[in-house]
Design an enzyme around this catalytic site. Sequence first.
Site, PDB file in Angstrom:
ATOM      1  N   CYS A   1       2.113  -2.987 -11.366  1.00  0.00           N
ATOM      2  CA  CYS A   1       1.320  -1.819 -11.165  1.00  0.00           C
ATOM      3  C   CYS A   1       1.964  -1.099 -10.028  1.00  0.00           C
ATOM      4  O   CYS A   1       3.202  -0.565 -10.859  1.00  0.00           O
ATOM      5  CB  CYS A   1      -0.020  -2.630 -10.739  1.00  0.00           C
ATOM      6  SG  CYS A   1       0.588  -4.363  -9.507  1.00  0.00           S
ATOM      7  N   MET A   2       1.222  -0.492  -9.066  1.00  0.00           N
ATOM      8  CA  MET A   2       1.323   0.047  -8.315  1.00  0.00           C
ATOM      9  C   MET A   2       3.057  -0.419  -7.494  1.00  0.00           C
ATOM     10  O   MET A   2       3.984   0.747  -7.364  1.00  0.00           O
ATOM     11  CB  MET A   2       0.971   1.008  -7.164  1.00  0.00           C
ATOM     12  CG  MET A   2       0.853   2.036  -6.819  1.00  0.00           C
ATOM     13  SD  MET A   2       1.973   3.500  -7.968  1.00  0.00           S
ATOM     14  CE  MET A   2       2.447   4.629  -6.620  1.00  0.00           C
TER      15      MET A   2
END
Length: 213
Positions: free
Chosen positions: A155-156
């Site tokens: 994800c981030m």
Amino acid sequence: MAKGGDSSKGGDFQKHLAGGETTGQYLAQVLYNTKTDFKPLPGFTEKDDNTSSYRLQASVDCDEVCPNIYIGDAATAKNKKYLKMLGITHVLNTAEGKRFGFVDTDANYYKDTTMKYMGLPLADLPSTCINQYFHAAATFIEEAVSTGGKAFVHCMMGMSRSATCVLAYLMIKEQMLASKAIQTVRSNRDIHPNDGFLRQLAELDNQLRRQRL
């Protein structure tokens, strides 16, 4: 057996779960009580002491959380050289999008590689219904592992959305209880699924436990 207190939801048609219903609060406690054993960056050894190796290590954040399954951040996802070095065959972006907090890669980004790509447009918010993607994500990860490949899930930051999808895989495909899945992943990476995701994992745990009675 998972715990967390009895639930009055569902009526008589629900099968009784020994030890009570799993709750998000219980899973948060399991997460808190499981310590991370920080290891060297995958793909490197103590012999990798040249300047180029250090530069590469400084630009990626990745951990092998169970055999052939890796969790990492956005910068690592965009480092195709490093992913190739690890032997990654499948990339799962659980934060696909162009807004702040998302990672703007897609299948086209990896078209010059042999890596298979899947993107999920998930925001890291407790209100996000990540559970609608649990089975699709689990199947994608399973495809990598079952064919002798390696899955990179990100994800981030590689802490919440990606970790939740890997936990769902372990529960659905490896038949782990949610608590065991959290202990397995958390011991290898410092993950932090948000409270809403933990609640949805608890609900999945109860569903799977009932199916296996």
